[in-house]
Design a protein around this motif. Structure first.
Motif, short mmCIF file in Angstrom:
data_model
loop_
_atom_site.label_atom_id
_atom_site.label_comp_id
_atom_site.label_asym_id
_atom_site.label_seq_id
_atom_site.Cartn_x
_atom_site.Cartn_y
_atom_site.Cartn_z
N ASP A 120 0.87 -1.17 0.00
CA ASP A 120 0.00 0.00 0.00
C ASP A 120 0.91 1.23 0.00
OD1 ASP A 120 -2.39 1.34 -0.14
OD2 ASP A 120 -2.87 1.16 1.98
N VAL A 121 0.38 2.36 -0.50
CA VAL A 121 1.21 3.56 -0.64
C VAL A 121 0.43 4.79 -0.21
CG1 VAL A 121 0.57 3.77 -3.09
CG2 VAL A 121 2.65 4.90 -2.27
N ALA A 122 1.12 5.74 0.43
CA ALA A 122 0.52 7.00 0.88
C ALA A 122 1.62 8.05 0.94
CB ALA A 122 -0.14 6.82 2.25
N ALA A 141 6.95 9.62 -0.24
CA ALA A 141 6.14 8.43 -0.49
C ALA A 141 6.47 7.38 0.56
CB ALA A 141 6.42 7.88 -1.88
N TRP A 142 5.44 6.76 1.12
CA TRP A 142 5.58 5.70 2.11
C TRP A 142 4.88 4.46 1.59
CZ3 TRP A 142 8.24 6.55 6.74
CH2 TRP A 142 8.57 7.88 7.01
N ALA A 193 8.95 1.27 3.37
CA ALA A 193 9.95 2.00 2.61
C ALA A 193 9.47 3.42 2.38
CB ALA A 193 10.21 1.31 1.27
N HIS A 194 10.39 4.36 2.33
CA HIS A 194 10.02 5.74 2.01
C HIS A 194 11.11 6.39 1.17
CE1 HIS A 194 12.47 6.54 5.65
NE2 HIS A 194 12.68 7.73 5.12
N GLY A 210 17.46 6.09 -3.65
CA GLY A 210 16.38 7.05 -3.42
C GLY A 210 15.33 6.55 -2.47
N TRP A 211 15.52 5.34 -1.91
CA TRP A 211 14.55 4.75 -0.99
C TRP A 211 15.25 4.23 0.26
CZ3 TRP A 211 9.27 4.59 -1.71
CH2 TRP A 211 8.81 4.96 -2.98
#
Length: 333
Positions: free
Chosen positions: A62-64, A71-72, A86-87, A95-96
């Protein structure tokens, strides 16, 4: 491309999280319009987020986004039964940045992520204890296995399997919709449950944290599978769910005239789509710019994808003999 989720960042750009089944890795695609590097479509830029040696990651993504555009992504590593988050971060070469947030249990299944008070909050299943757990970027609670995160139990078993979903209401509180996997018709029957994160003074949920207040909503039939939750412009929660036969809806509707749910009198319950196709698996709900809800879902018998669009009482059609006349139901593919 399995285990997908989609969200828009604060600038309106779409991002998709998914699992690369061949590489057994977590991937993210960002819509860039043109010049991207994704193999099948250069309107998207694809990135490998997490691909640890010897692990098969990227399940239940899932992403938020937080307000700064970070981005998480929440997901499970079933190799070690861990919850990972991951963010985006400039410090990492990829980049993560990746964190193993909860690893002391058999956890991480059916993860959902939302942003509450600009902090990422994740709900997920503890399959070892049959609990629905939650993790939040730290604000001084019980620490998780990863530094900088708090962890706890939303509701104690048997809950949280067969999908849960998160949404944030108009005053910034996270709500989770999920299933109590009971049996029979009595107090231990299967139920659709909604939990609201209140911070302090909640009712608690089973053996869960008093940071949450839980409301059993419905228990008629095999309810609460493949849930999804979203809020309309008035702040009312809409929850879709599968009962192993049909696509159904529970809506927070205090004092309304629609048919009440059999457990929670402040909620109305109805069947959206009733047809001989085991309708309602793998569903998702969203509101359009006009404020109308849409639900996308799967029919297992015909292996079709469907959508249902709410149009108001008596204006719908195509939702089967026992379906709602307030929705238009159609086959997508």
């Amino acid at each position: 491309g399995s285990n997908t989720a989609i969200a828009f960042d604060p600038s309106g750009v779409a991002w998709v999280s998914f699992r690369d089944q061949g590489a057994q890795a977590l991937m993210v695609a960002q819509h860039v319009g043109s010049g991207g590097n994704c193999e099948q479509n250069t309107a998207w830029e694809c990135a490998v987020v997490d691909d640890p040696d010897g692990h098969d990651v990227g399940f239940e993504t899932d992403v938020a986004f937080t307000s700064d555009g970070t981005a998480w992504v929440s997901y499970q590593d079933p190799t070690t039964d861990d919850l990972r988050v991951a963010h985006t971060c400039a410090a990492a070469p990829s980049g993560w940045c990746v964190e193993v947030v909860d690893s002391a249990r058999q956890v991480g299944g059916y993860s959902a992520i939302a942003v509450e008070n600009d902090l990422p909050l994740v709900t997920y299943w503890d399959s070892g204890n049959d609990d629905l757990r939650w993790a939040r970027r730290a604000v001084g609670g019980v620490p998780c296995d990863a530094a900088g995160w708090d962890c706890g139990v939303v509701d104690s078993g048997p809950v949280g399997a067969y999908a849960n979903d998160l949404a944030v209401d108009s005053v910034g509180r996270a709500w989770a919709a999920y299933r109590y996997s009971g049996s029979g018709t009595g107090p231990k029957a299967a139920k659709l449950v909604v939990a609201m994160h209140v911070g302090t003074g909640g009712t608690g949920c089973g053996g869960g944290s008093p940071e949450w207040t839980c409301v059993p909503v419905a228990r008629t039939g095999n309810v609460g599978l493949d849930t999804g939750i979203a809020f309309d412009s008035t702040g009312s929660a809409w929850v879709h769910y599968w009962n192993s036969q049909n696509l159904n809806l529970a809506r927070l509707d205090p004092g309304g005239t629609a048919s009440r749910c059999d457990v929670a009198a402040d909620w109305s319950c109805s069947t959206i789509h009733d047809a001989a196709d085991s309708l309602g698996e793998y569903g998702a709900i969203a509101f359009d710019v006009d404020g109308s809800p849409w639900v996308a879902y799967y029919g297992a018998t015909a292996t079709n994808v469907y959508d249902a669009h709410y149009v108001g009482s008596g204006a719908g059609g195509g939702c089967g003999a026992g379906g709602s006349s307030a929705w238009i139901c159609s086959t997508v593919d």
